[in-house]
Scaffold this motif. Structure first.
Motif, mmCIF file in Angstrom:
data_model
loop_
_atom_site.group_PDB
_atom_site.id
_atom_site.type_symbol
_atom_site.label_atom_id
_atom_site.label_comp_id
_atom_site.label_asym_id
_atom_site.label_seq_id
_atom_site.Cartn_x
_atom_site.Cartn_y
_atom_site.Cartn_z
ATOM 1 N N SER A 120 0.843 -1.197 0.000
ATOM 2 C CA SER A 120 0.000 0.000 0.000
ATOM 3 C C SER A 120 0.875 1.242 0.000
ATOM 4 O O SER A 120 1.957 1.260 0.584
ATOM 5 C CB SER A 120 -0.901 0.004 1.253
ATOM 6 N N GLY A 175 -0.887 4.053 0.837
ATOM 7 C CA GLY A 175 -1.677 4.835 1.786
ATOM 8 C C GLY A 175 -2.790 5.670 1.179
ATOM 9 O O GLY A 175 -3.697 6.101 1.877
ATOM 10 N N ILE A 176 -2.694 5.946 -0.129
ATOM 11 C CA ILE A 176 -3.749 6.703 -0.800
ATOM 12 C C ILE A 176 -4.106 5.987 -2.105
ATOM 13 O O ILE A 176 -3.367 5.093 -2.541
ATOM 14 C CB ILE A 176 -3.341 8.165 -1.103
ATOM 15 N N SER A 177 -5.189 6.399 -2.703
ATOM 16 C CA SER A 177 -5.545 5.879 -4.022
ATOM 17 C C SER A 177 -4.893 6.764 -5.083
ATOM 18 O O SER A 177 -4.868 7.980 -4.943
ATOM 19 C CB SER A 177 -7.063 5.913 -4.224
ATOM 20 N N ASN A 223 -4.721 6.396 4.518
ATOM 21 C CA ASN A 223 -4.002 5.461 5.383
ATOM 22 C C ASN A 223 -2.553 5.860 5.624
ATOM 23 O O ASN A 223 -1.760 5.041 6.031
ATOM 24 C CB ASN A 223 -4.033 4.053 4.768
HETATM 25 C C1 LIG Z 1 -6.890 1.805 4.006
HETATM 26 O O1 LIG Z 1 -6.857 0.648 4.804
HETATM 27 C C2 LIG Z 1 -8.081 -0.056 4.828
HETATM 28 C C3 LIG Z 1 -7.933 -1.191 5.836
HETATM 29 O O2 LIG Z 1 -6.795 -1.962 5.567
HETATM 30 C C4 LIG Z 1 -8.399 -0.552 3.438
HETATM 31 O O3 LIG Z 1 -9.649 -1.209 3.426
HETATM 32 C C5 LIG Z 1 -8.451 0.627 2.487
HETATM 33 O O4 LIG Z 1 -8.619 0.160 1.161
HETATM 34 C C6 LIG Z 1 -7.175 1.439 2.555
HETATM 35 N N1 LIG Z 1 -7.302 2.630 1.738
HETATM 36 C C7 LIG Z 1 -6.299 3.109 1.014
HETATM 37 C C8 LIG Z 1 -6.619 4.350 0.227
HETATM 38 O O5 LIG Z 1 -5.202 2.607 0.965
#
Ligand SMILES: *[C@@H]1O[C@H](CO)[C@@H](O)[C@H](O)[C@H]1NC(C)=O
Length: 286
Positions: A32, A34-36, A60
């Protein structure tokens, strides 16, 4: 919710080539960031600037150094300590949170000749903002110019010009274009009736127009289901091209994509300039 980047089917105007199995493997670099990645831009420094809308709640990844954004205009979260933009460093496979102050949802942007990223418009409190990400310093963050635009720009298209400026074309209910930086502080926008002509009632179908600089210095502008060659300096359409076969829209809301194909330069001359337009959906479909 309207997403900016949806690519559905592909209509190719080229001869299909037989696929050659190339091998290779995929590997997951990070689970991840943390963002889209609603928007992404690769910088000449091999770093990727990524940003997402700010009005969709917390992300996130936290902002650096305990920073928080207090934005009374935000629709969902007025106090937000999470980042909605990051810098991804390809070489170190690391992510650095960046701070955007206003909503970049369905904004537009592009690189300047010096390699900095200029990104314009968006939604709500971001619609007149110009944001600059300077790639020259290692730990830079976004710098925002609150009233950098003459008009609100949401779903506009930017293109860098030979004189080093960017042209910013269209956007929702904007049938005009403007430049960044401005020739003079008071420079306004210029009307562009082609965007009125290609705007379908209720569906629009011409947002995020496809724009390419032609070899003759004019701009190829495709919107909805047709294209013109446009002299932005004289504010004049110099050529109108035939509509696409079938006449279905290729731009927003089911946004396709377009690319300027590699130019073949023979004795310092380009004989043919080709643009490939791909995707879209029948009128009335999302
Ligand atoms: C943030 O974390 C949650 C839980 O793990 C997940 O469902 C979500 O897709 C995440 N969002 C992003 C933008 O990474």
């Amino acid at each position: 919710m309207v997403a900016c980047l949806i690519i559905i089917s592909c209509l190719l105007f080229t001869t299909p080539l037989a696929a050659v199995a190339g091998g290779g493997t995929w590997s997951l670099l990070r689970p991840s960031i943390g963002i889209s990645a609603m928007h992404m831009q690769l910088l000449p420094t091999d770093r990727v600037i990524i940003y997402d809308r700010t009005d969709f709640g917390a992300s996130n990844i936290s902002l650096a150094d305990g920073k928080c954004r207090h934005d009374p205009n935000d629709i969902v979260l007025k106090d937000d300590c999470t980042a909605h933009s990051v810098e991804y460093d390809v070489a170190s496979n690391s992510v650095r949170p960046l701070m955007v102050l206003t909503d970049v949802w369905c904004s537009s942007g592009g690189l300047m000749p010096d390699g900095s990223l200029v990104q314009t418009g968006g939604f709500n409190d971001g619609d007149h903002v110009v944001r600059i990400f300077n790639n020259a310093c290692g730990e830079c963050d976004w710098v925002e110019i609150p009233l950098g635009l003459a008009q609100r720009r949401w779903y506009a298209t930017n293109h860098v010009l030979p004189d080093g400026r960017q042209i910013i074309i269209g956007g929702r209910r904007q049938f005009n274009y403007e430049f960044y930086p401005k020739a003079a502080a008071a420079e306004k926008s210029y009307s562009f009736p082609f965007l009125v002509e290609t705007n379908d009632f209720k569906f629009e179908n011409n947002l995020y127009p496809f724009v390419f600089l032609n070899t003759d210095g004019n701009l190829f502008v495709f919107a909805n289901n047709r294209a013109v060659l446009f002299d932005y300096r004289r504010n004049r359409v110099v050529k109108t091209y035939p509509g696409v076969p079938g006449g279905e829209p290729r731009n927003y809301p089911s946004t396709g994509s377009a690319v300027l194909l590699p130019l073949r330069v023979v004795q310092a001359t380009v004989a043919v300039v080709e643009v490939l337009v791909c995707g879209g959906a029948p009128k009335g479909h999302l």
